[in-house]
Structure formats: C-alpha cells, structure tokens
Design a protein around this motif. Structure first.
Motif, PDB file in Angstrom:
ATOM      1  N   VAL A   1       0.885  -1.265  -0.041  1.00 23.13           N
ATOM      2  CA  VAL A   1       0.088  -0.081   0.100  1.00 23.13           C
ATOM      3  C   VAL A   1       0.840   1.296  -0.079  1.00 23.13           C
TER       4      VAL A   1
ATOM      5  N   SER B   1       0.840   3.993  -3.111  1.00 21.65           N
ATOM      6  CA  SER B   1       0.624   5.364  -2.868  1.00 21.65           C
ATOM      7  C   SER B   1       1.822   6.188  -3.248  1.00 21.65           C
TER       8      SER B   1
ATOM      9  N   LEU C   1       1.657   6.841  -6.811  1.00 23.46           N
ATOM     10  CA  LEU C   1       0.523   7.771  -7.138  1.00 23.46           C
ATOM     11  C   LEU C   1       0.861   9.023  -6.898  1.00 23.46           C
ATOM     12  N   ILE C   2       1.581   9.294  -5.860  1.00 21.69           N
ATOM     13  CA  ILE C   2       1.780  10.826  -5.401  1.00 21.69           C
ATOM     14  C   ILE C   2       3.000  11.234  -5.962  1.00 21.69           C
TER      15      ILE C   2
ATOM     16  N   GLY D   1       7.699   5.600  -0.634  1.00 17.37           N
ATOM     17  CA  GLY D   1       6.361   5.092   0.067  1.00 17.37           C
ATOM     18  C   GLY D   1       6.323   3.927   0.874  1.00 17.37           C
TER      19      GLY D   1
END
Length: 109
Positions: free
Chosen positions: A3, A7, A10-11, A23
């Motif tokens: 996870v 994330s 994506l960020i 991440g």
C-alpha cells in the motif's frame, strides 16, 4: 509495504522509483512506530499518534527526496510545458490579456 509503495507511485508524479521506495519505507516506518506506541500505552491522543506516524515515515520521506535529487541529476526534467505531470493543465487557457483583434486575424488566416 504494498500500500505504501502504490501510494508513493501515485503521489510521486514523474518520480516513480523514488515514490515507490519512499512510499514503501515510509508506510512501513509509520506503521511500525504507531504499533510500538500502541503496544506500550493504554490510551493516547490522536495527535500523538499522528506525530509518531510522521516521525516513523520520515526515513521514507528522506529516501523520496534524495531519490528525486538523484533522478533530476541523471535525467533532468523536460522544459517543454506540454510534458507536464498535470494533464489538466495542458488544455488550460493561457493567462493574461487577450488581443481579440489579433485572435480574429489569426483565425481568419
């Protein structure tokens, strides 16, 4: 870990590898730090857990920014405004005054 890695991807924007590694490390660090605190206390404030999570995620945040600096050194970002990480800004109108007479002339040609 998965996870946190997703994330971070994506960020991270164009910084995929630094986002993935930062991440993953930040997510695991925050989870470990919060679980360590919760295993040693009976009750605590939410702000304490948020700060402990931020401290636990600090190594991952540092890995992201170091990786970002390394990536910019190896492959500098493009100066072309069309290659932006925000697709919505590509079609956005340019700001500033608009010369309607010039625009009409350009459209008629």
């Amino acid at each position: 870990a998965l996870v946190g890695a997703v994330s971070g991807l994506l960020i991270g924007g164009r910084y995929l590898l630094p986002g993935l590694l930062g991440g993953m490390l930040g997510g695991l660090g925050a989870l470990w730090a919060i679980s360590l605190v919760l295993s040693n206390v009976n009750e605590t404030w939410n702000i304490v857990l948020a700060l402990v999570g931020l401290i636990g995620a600090a190594p991952g945040i540092c890995v992201f920014f170091v990786g970002k600096i390394i990536q910019d050194g190896v492959a500098p970002p493009s100066a072309d405004p069309m290659t932006t990480s925000n697709p919505a800004s590509i079609d956005a109108p340019q700001s500033g005054p608009v010369d309607l007479e010039q625009r009409t002339k350009d459209q008629n040609q």
